[in-house]
Design a protein around this motif. Sequence first.
Motif, short mmCIF file in Angstrom:
data_model
loop_
_atom_site.label_atom_id
_atom_site.label_comp_id
_atom_site.label_asym_id
_atom_site.label_seq_id
_atom_site.Cartn_x
_atom_site.Cartn_y
_atom_site.Cartn_z
N LYS A 1 11.37 -4.23 1.98
CA LYS A 1 10.99 -2.82 1.83
C LYS A 1 9.47 -2.69 1.66
O LYS A 1 8.85 -1.78 2.22
CB LYS A 1 11.73 -2.21 0.64
N GLU A 2 8.88 -3.60 0.89
CA GLU A 2 7.43 -3.56 0.69
C GLU A 2 6.69 -3.83 2.00
O GLU A 2 5.70 -3.16 2.32
CB GLU A 2 7.02 -4.61 -0.36
N LEU A 3 7.18 -4.80 2.78
CA LEU A 3 6.53 -5.14 4.05
C LEU A 3 6.64 -3.99 5.04
O LEU A 3 5.68 -3.71 5.79
CB LEU A 3 7.15 -6.40 4.64
N ILE A 4 7.77 -3.30 5.06
CA ILE A 4 7.93 -2.16 5.96
C ILE A 4 6.94 -1.07 5.59
O ILE A 4 6.28 -0.47 6.46
CB ILE A 4 9.38 -1.63 5.91
N ALA A 5 6.79 -0.81 4.30
CA ALA A 5 5.83 0.21 3.85
C ALA A 5 4.40 -0.18 4.21
O ALA A 5 3.60 0.67 4.63
CB ALA A 5 5.97 0.40 2.34
N GLN A 6 4.08 -1.47 4.06
CA GLN A 6 2.74 -1.95 4.40
C GLN A 6 2.46 -1.78 5.89
O GLN A 6 1.38 -1.31 6.28
CB GLN A 6 2.58 -3.42 4.01
N ARG A 7 3.42 -2.16 6.74
CA ARG A 7 3.20 -2.07 8.18
C ARG A 7 3.16 -0.62 8.65
O ARG A 7 2.53 -0.30 9.66
CB ARG A 7 4.30 -2.82 8.95
N ARG A 8 3.82 0.24 7.92
CA ARG A 8 3.78 1.66 8.28
C ARG A 8 2.36 2.22 8.10
O ARG A 8 1.91 3.04 8.90
CB ARG A 8 4.79 2.43 7.43
N SER A 9 1.66 1.75 7.08
CA SER A 9 0.29 2.24 6.83
C SER A 9 -0.75 1.38 7.53
O SER A 9 -1.82 1.87 7.91
CB SER A 9 0.01 2.27 5.33
N GLU A 10 -0.44 0.09 7.72
CA GLU A 10 -1.38 -0.83 8.36
C GLU A 10 -0.64 -1.68 9.39
O GLU A 10 -0.28 -2.83 9.12
CB GLU A 10 -2.06 -1.74 7.33
N PRO A 11 -0.40 -1.16 10.59
CA PRO A 11 0.35 -1.90 11.61
C PRO A 11 -0.34 -3.19 12.02
O PRO A 11 -1.57 -3.29 11.99
CB PRO A 11 0.41 -0.92 12.79
#
Length: 409
Positions: free
Chosen positions: A198-208
């Motif tokens: 979940k943390e990685l998905i949130a990170q990639r959403r803001s910083e692809p």
Amino acid sequence: MSEQAINLTSKLVSTPGEYASLREQAPLVRVILPGTETPTWLITRYEDAKVVLADSRFVRDSNKLSDQGGPSIADQMVTAYDLPDEFRNYFGVLVLSDGEEHARMRSVITRAFTANRIHALRPRLEQLTHDLYKTLSDRGEADLIGELANPLAVAALCELVGIEEADRPKISDYIESIHSGDPTQAVPILTGMVDRCKELIAQRRSEPADDLISTLTRVSDEEGSIGETEIIAILFLLINTGIIPPTRFIADATVALLDHPEQVERLRAEPDLMSTTAVPELLRFTSSVPLGAQLYATEDLELFGVPVKRGEAVTTSLMAVNHDPAEYFEPHKLDLTRELGRGDGHMAFGHGPHYCIGAVLARLLGEVILKQLFVKHEGPSLAVDRDNLQYQDVAGDGLFLLNLPVTFR
């Protein structure tokens, strides 16, 4: 069901020569797989397997056929491991789906898990393999499974998916815990993995980034065809299927080559074979996933003259079909120059709608690692007698090497 089922042993499931008598008996043979109780119809012939694995009258999840409903496999896993209810949504993606739902999810995954992206990993994987080999060979000995094949499979998958280096030991711990069968080990690691996803998905959403998580997140945001739950389920699917099978193949292929020194000499004389015929032949010969998943008949039908009732299971012996003399000349002989024909020319990755989605990655890992071991260097030697190699008996699946102790020349 009146026919007496044959009890198979784990050794038979994992040994190609043992299937000859079963293949001669009938197109389908009623068997009980080792460690299981329910009979299943076993397919041992190549052409028959192609037909059944592409037949839409069979499904992966037997619960879909239950008139009484009942708990799904995901429900059973949540109950057995005392997991939070949300985990029901993380099991069974692709593996237990069929028809339109399977096609939809597979389409999403293949858009992110592309062959081009996997092939672009080659230089990085070659460098990692070189560095790890040097460390182990300087030491003089190693467990080729735990210290070479598995770490490289973990690294390759994590590079593609977008799992950061600091998280990779957790992936290894997760794989080990799942295969230990000990819920006290698996549950805390599993819940921690979900939180981290979940943390990685949130990170990639803001910083692809240029990785699979970013691609899946973009598809989710732009098309709405998948949500966070399905992204996590896809990540678990790839982690579960993209590490252990390639690791097993590297180990089995290494043993096969050590058993056939004349083939190693041929490979060194013609190193280009590694990128053409050698890896496909080793995949066929070893069939490191000896049995395909069980399929369940959705109606009463007849297969090759054998009546199969609704709800009965059919299983393909990938080991047997890859050694079918009707398909291969001298099938029990390892021949790294063998031309296998169109497509794969073997069924190590299955066939039909559920063809292994990680096939390209498995071939790349095999080519890079085996080239490092047997072409760029003289190859390892077994550190124990061949008969003293240790195997794990996995119920319903067969025997798998626990470790592979070797020395380096």
